[in-house]
Design an enzyme around this catalytic site. Structure first.
Site, PDB file in Angstrom:
ATOM      1  N   TYR A  72       0.839  -1.204   0.000  1.00 19.55           N
ATOM      2  CA  TYR A  72       0.000   0.000   0.000  1.00 19.55           C
ATOM      3  C   TYR A  72       0.875   1.256   0.000  1.00 19.55           C
ATOM      4  O   TYR A  72       1.425   1.663   1.032  1.00 19.55           O
ATOM      5  CB  TYR A  72      -0.939   0.013   1.210  1.00 19.55           C
ATOM      6  CG  TYR A  72      -1.903  -1.157   1.270  1.00 19.55           C
ATOM      7  CD1 TYR A  72      -2.201  -1.917   0.131  1.00 19.55           C
ATOM      8  CD2 TYR A  72      -2.527  -1.516   2.454  1.00 19.55           C
ATOM      9  CE1 TYR A  72      -3.068  -2.997   0.184  1.00 19.55           C
ATOM     10  CE2 TYR A  72      -3.411  -2.593   2.515  1.00 19.55           C
ATOM     11  CZ  TYR A  72      -3.666  -3.326   1.374  1.00 19.55           C
ATOM     12  OH  TYR A  72      -4.536  -4.395   1.420  1.00 19.55           O
TER      13      TYR A  72
ATOM     14  N   GLY B 281     -17.991  -3.150  -0.694  1.00 21.27           N
ATOM     15  CA  GLY B 281     -17.853  -3.124  -2.152  1.00 21.27           C
ATOM     16  C   GLY B 281     -17.047  -1.919  -2.599  1.00 21.27           C
ATOM     17  O   GLY B 281     -17.378  -1.266  -3.576  1.00 21.27           O
TER      18      GLY B 281
ATOM     19  N   PHE C  69     -20.516   6.592  -4.491  1.00 19.01           N
ATOM     20  CA  PHE C  69     -20.235   6.863  -5.914  1.00 19.01           C
ATOM     21  C   PHE C  69     -21.043   5.877  -6.749  1.00 19.01           C
ATOM     22  O   PHE C  69     -21.381   4.785  -6.270  1.00 19.01           O
ATOM     23  CB  PHE C  69     -18.738   6.784  -6.235  1.00 19.01           C
ATOM     24  CG  PHE C  69     -18.164   5.388  -6.262  1.00 19.01           C
ATOM     25  CD1 PHE C  69     -17.773   4.763  -5.085  1.00 19.01           C
ATOM     26  CD2 PHE C  69     -18.016   4.695  -7.464  1.00 19.01           C
ATOM     27  CE1 PHE C  69     -17.247   3.469  -5.102  1.00 19.01           C
ATOM     28  CE2 PHE C  69     -17.481   3.412  -7.498  1.00 19.01           C
ATOM     29  CZ  PHE C  69     -17.100   2.800  -6.305  1.00 19.01           C
ATOM     30  N   ALA C  70     -21.362   6.294  -7.972  1.00 16.41           N
ATOM     31  CA  ALA C  70     -22.187   5.423  -8.816  1.00 16.41           C
ATOM     32  C   ALA C  70     -21.436   4.992 -10.069  1.00 16.41           C
ATOM     33  O   ALA C  70     -21.677   3.911 -10.607  1.00 16.41           O
ATOM     34  CB  ALA C  70     -23.482   6.140  -9.196  1.00 16.41           C
TER      35      ALA C  70
END
Ligand SMILES: NC(=O)c1ccc[n+]([C@@H]2O[C@H](COP(=O)([O-])OP(=O)(O)OC[C@H]3O[C@@H](n4cnc5c(N)ncnc54)[C@H](OP(=O)(O)O)[C@@H]3O)[C@@H](O)[C@H]2O)c1
Length: 338
Positions: free
Chosen positions: A61, A212, A220-221
């Site tokens: 990371y 998710g 957010f979409a």
């Protein structure tokens, strides 16, 4: 000690007792766009007050940056926290979609020393193999990891994205405390292989991306439209274009259940993951990631939501309808080998 601390669960048969929800720290330095370091530090402190004791990072990371960022917090609370980090994966900074995976002894030995140095601790509480290099027998890799336990560099062992068969082979070499794999309302492929194996062997399941990657919260979409240029989610097939539009419609039942509980969709997504402990009969300790104090409070509160039969029936069909894979290259996942 506050009265809203989350319950605890055991991290594998021989592992420590930890808060039943951990904190994924990846987003504090990597993958999901710009962050505020001060807010991230406040989030770590608030998480601890709420009973979160398992903190998840990896050497990959930000190429070590995340471990370095976390080290002052870990040092300040060394006896209260369970530090989980990982080896095996490097991600070239100029191409976030590429993965270089190594499971061989010389690599593991240099990786553990580098993580101990960056974390500035004497011992890593939970050391995961982040990804499987199929060119190295898993018993050899776990054999080296077991040597690290005997040498006092590592306390407990974990594996990420392994199959049920790989977990059984590994467990025959040395006890495995935890398997970390993606598990959420959108990602349920592990239920056929590794979940039954973990239950049989007394290994805890640590679901990553239980929200998710934020999509299940509705924050957010469409990754291309809603997220910044460097955000990793723009490379994940299910979050862009036609797939994203189709998948956004799958949140309707999550919202319905959320309204019934006076909860947020994200809390229902987390409550569903916690529910899997009862459904499958094993310890399940999800590690949702957040960089925000308000959200750690929201997420830990989800550990107290109990879903009923009607809720579970509404949520059950979602995963089978998700359009698009978890990663652009599924060869690096257990699903690619199961
Ligand atoms: N083993 C592996 O291969 C692997 C792979 C991926 C991740 N992981 C680990 O798992 C951890 C969690 O997974 P993840 O971060 O990928 O996904 P996640 O936990 O499903 O979702 C994190 C995203 O959701 C947002 N979020 C969190 N709580 C929210 C809330 N209450 N409302 C709205 N948005 C919310 C976060 O943004 P904010 O920060 O803005 O809140 C972040 O963008 C990582 O931190 C990492 O430690 C492991």
């Amino acid at each position: 000690m506050t009265d809203n601390r989350i319950p605890t669960a055991r991290l594998g048969a021989g592992g420590p007792e930890v808060g039943v929800q951990g904190l994924g720290c990846m987003g504090m330095s990597f993958a999901y766009g710009p962050t505020d370091a001060g807010e991230s530090r406040a989030t770590l402190e608030r998480a601890l007050e709420l009973g979160v004791t398992l903190y998840d990072t990896a050497d990959a990371y930000g190429a070590g940056e995340n471990e370095t960022f976390l080290s002052p917090f870990f040092r300040a609370h060394r006896d209260e926290v369970v530090i989980a980090t990982k080896f095996a994966l490097s991600i070239p900074p100029d191409d976030q979609t590429r993965r270089v995976i190594r499971n061989d002894a010389p690599y593991i030995r240099q990786a553990v020393e580098a993580s101990l140095k960056r974390l500035d601790v004497d011992v890593i509480d939970l050391y995961y193999m982040h990804r499987r290099d199929v060119n190295v027998p898993i018993e050899d890799t776990v054999g080296v990891m077991a040597e690290l336990v005997r040498e006092g560099k590592v306390k407990h062992l974990g594996l990420s994205e392994v199959t049920g068969a790989e977990l059984r082979t590994a467990q025959a070499v040395h006890p495995i405390a935890a398997v970390q794999s993606e598990w959420s309302l959108f990602s349920r492929d592990i239920e056929t292989g590794v979940v039954p194996a973990a239950r049989d062997l007394g290994v805890a399941l640590v679901p990553y991306s239980p929200l998710g990657r934020g999509f299940l919260t509705g924050s957010f979409a469409d990754a291309d439209k809603d997220l910044t240029a460097g955000d990793f989610r723009r490379h994940q097939p299910r979050f862009t274009g036609e797939n994203a539009a189709a998948n956004a419609a799958l949140l309707d039942p999550v919202r319905t259940v959320a309204e019934a509980h006076g909860a947020s969709p994200g809390q229902i997504a987390l409550a569903w993951v916690h529910e899997q402990a009862r459904t499958h009969g094993l310890a399940v300790i999800p590690i949702p990631g957040t960089t925000k104090v308000g959200r750690i409070e929201e997420n830990t509160a989800a550990a107290g939501i109990v879903l009923g039969e009607r809720d579970l029936t509404l949520l059950e069909p979602i995963a089978a309808k998700v359009a698009g894979d978890r990663y652009a290259d599924m060869a690096f996942t257990s699903a690619g080998r199961e």
